[in-house]
Motif scaffolding. Structure first.
Motif, PDB file in Angstrom:
ATOM      1  N   ASN A  50       0.814  -1.211   0.000  1.00  0.00           N
ATOM      2  CA  ASN A  50       0.000   0.000   0.000  1.00  0.00           C
ATOM      3  C   ASN A  50       0.854   1.270   0.000  1.00  0.00           C
ATOM      4  N   HIS A  51       2.086   1.170  -0.504  1.00  0.00           N
ATOM      5  CA  HIS A  51       3.001   2.319  -0.494  1.00  0.00           C
ATOM      6  C   HIS A  51       2.453   3.506  -1.272  1.00  0.00           C
ATOM      7  N   ARG A  52       1.559   3.275  -2.226  1.00  0.00           N
ATOM      8  CA  ARG A  52       1.077   4.370  -3.070  1.00  0.00           C
ATOM      9  C   ARG A  52       0.322   5.430  -2.272  1.00  0.00           C
ATOM     10  N   TRP A  53      -0.173   5.032  -1.118  1.00  0.00           N
ATOM     11  CA  TRP A  53      -0.892   5.993  -0.269  1.00  0.00           C
ATOM     12  C   TRP A  53       0.033   7.157   0.101  1.00  0.00           C
ATOM     13  N   ASP A  88       3.035   7.663  -1.609  1.00  0.00           N
ATOM     14  CA  ASP A  88       3.636   8.146  -2.849  1.00  0.00           C
ATOM     15  C   ASP A  88       2.872   9.335  -3.423  1.00  0.00           C
ATOM     16  N   VAL A  89       1.552   9.284  -3.324  1.00  0.00           N
ATOM     17  CA  VAL A  89       0.726  10.375  -3.846  1.00  0.00           C
ATOM     18  C   VAL A  89       1.062  11.675  -3.127  1.00  0.00           C
ATOM     19  N   VAL A 143      11.263   4.602  -7.791  1.00  0.00           N
ATOM     20  CA  VAL A 143      10.202   3.935  -8.550  1.00  0.00           C
ATOM     21  C   VAL A 143      10.843   2.882  -9.459  1.00  0.00           C
ATOM     22  N   GLU A 180       7.773   1.162 -14.079  1.00  0.00           N
ATOM     23  CA  GLU A 180       6.885   2.317 -13.933  1.00  0.00           C
ATOM     24  C   GLU A 180       7.457   3.571 -14.584  1.00  0.00           C
ATOM     25  N   ARG A 190       8.218  -6.428  -4.831  1.00  0.00           N
ATOM     26  CA  ARG A 190       7.854  -5.218  -5.586  1.00  0.00           C
ATOM     27  C   ARG A 190       8.786  -4.999  -6.775  1.00  0.00           C
TER      28      ARG A 190
END
Length: 364
Positions: A256-259, A261-262, A272, A276, A346
């Motif tokens: 859930n790292h994107r939480w 990252d945003v 990254v 990507e 990942r």
């Protein structure tokens, strides 16, 4: 008189024998020269080897052929490394295509060619080149090469360091700045390349640069990003020391790292995945260079792009590209196997696509 006649015959016989021996020697020499083993001219057969290499390329690179027609000597000794280079790069592209077709790795190897990807690709229209930026693998030097090719500066030495990454002043347009039709045209026709490095060593380099040394002109890594990671991922919240590599690994390995990252925005590009950043399964790259073999790859890329007579890659300090196994093992020595495995999960696509081995400390 009879004795004189006998001696005359003996002299004639002796002369005839010498004549026969002489003719035999001449004939023997003629036969030797005519049927001499051609291996004696091995050095002159080098162009045949080079031609054979070119033929292999035509078989294995059916999609887009950006390779030079022939790899001939240009006055200097043509080293064994340069002869092998086309095969090395074709093998890399073949591996890439095979992994891209692996359904089991699809989620780790494929990505949309979004604005985020197009923002990473720099354009040199004058020489029809696209370069995808993958931070922490020597990209600053490649950007300098393109800046010179685009005409903003006449030589690499003249480029001020503060200009290289200032995209309003360095004369390097991003692919995202063009219309859809212009983007497609460039992706189809231009020479395209990027550079990769052992994924875990790249993460160590990013951690050291952004959170340990932390340049003065990038305060947000230490004062905004580091506290955000610590708050969410540090086990012992009472510790007051700065961001540790263990915290960094736990953050990167979190599904859930994107939480976060945003919130961090484009600052995360330094860690990254290559997938990507550059979409290697969606974009048909001409060459993929490796940081570990940059001494050979850099001149090959310049030659393959047809610009080796215009610019040179800056001198590489001795030992800077060598993979440091001891350093990698030292950084990961105090981190749990669970966290390392989640991190590898990942970045597995990057390991597999570009031929990097799974670290030994994960296999034990």
């Amino acid at each position: 008189w009879l004795m004189s006649d006998n001696m005359h015959h003996q002299w004639l016989l002796l002369a005839a024998c010498f004549w026969v021996i002489f003719m035999f020697m001449v004939a023997s020499k003629f036969i030797t020269l005519t049927f001499k083993d051609p291996d004696g001219y091995g050095a002159k057969q080098e162009p045949l080897i080079l031609t054979a290499v070119t033929k292999v390329e035509e078989v294995h690179v059916p999609e887009e052929k950006h390779w030079p027609e022939e790899f001939q000597p240009t006055g200097k000794a043509f080293s064994g490394n340069l002869i092998r280079q086309p095969l090395v790069h074709m093998e890399r592209l073949e591996l890439l295509r095979n992994v891209c077709r692996d359904a089991a790795l699809r989620n780790l190897s494929h990505t949309e060619v979004s604005k985020f990807v197009l923002d990473r690709i720099f354009v040199c229209d004058k020489h029809k080149i696209l370069f995808c930026q993958t931070p922490k693998v020597g990209n600053t030097q490649w950007k300098k090469v393109l800046i010179v090719l685009n005409g903003a500066f006449s030589s690499i030495e003249e480029i001020p360091e503060n200009i290289v990454h200032d995209h309003e002043k360095n004369g390097l347009p991003r692919l995202s700045s063009f219309s859809d039709s212009e983007i497609k045209k460039r992706l189809n026709l231009y020479f395209k390349f990027f550079i990769v490095r052992d994924p875990f060593e790249r993460l160590i380099s990013a951690f050291k640069d952004k959170f340990v040394h932390n340049p003065r002109f990038e305060p947000w890594y230490r004062h905004e990003i580091a506290p955000g990671i610590i708050r969410k991922y540090r086990k012992h919240r009472t510790e007051t020391k700065g961001l540790q590599f263990e915290d960094f690994v736990r953050y990167l390995g979190d599904p859930n790292h994107r939480w976060l990252d945003v919130q961090f925005g484009d600052h995360i590009i330094h860690w990254v995945t290559y997938v990507e950043l550059c979409a290697p399964c969606e974009i048909a790259y001409s060459v993929i260079g490796h940081h570990e073999t940059l001494e050979d790859d850099a001149p090959y890329i310049l030659k393959a792009a047809g610009i080796d007579h215009l610019v040179s890659y800056p001198t590489i300090p001795p030992g800077i590209t060598v993979y440091n196994k001891t350093k990698v093992e030292r950084y990961f020595s105090g981190i749990s196997k669970r966290d390392i495995r989640r991190l590898y999960a990942r970045f597995e696509g990057d390991f597999k696509l570009f031929g990097y081995r799974e670290p030994d400390f994960l296999l034990n």
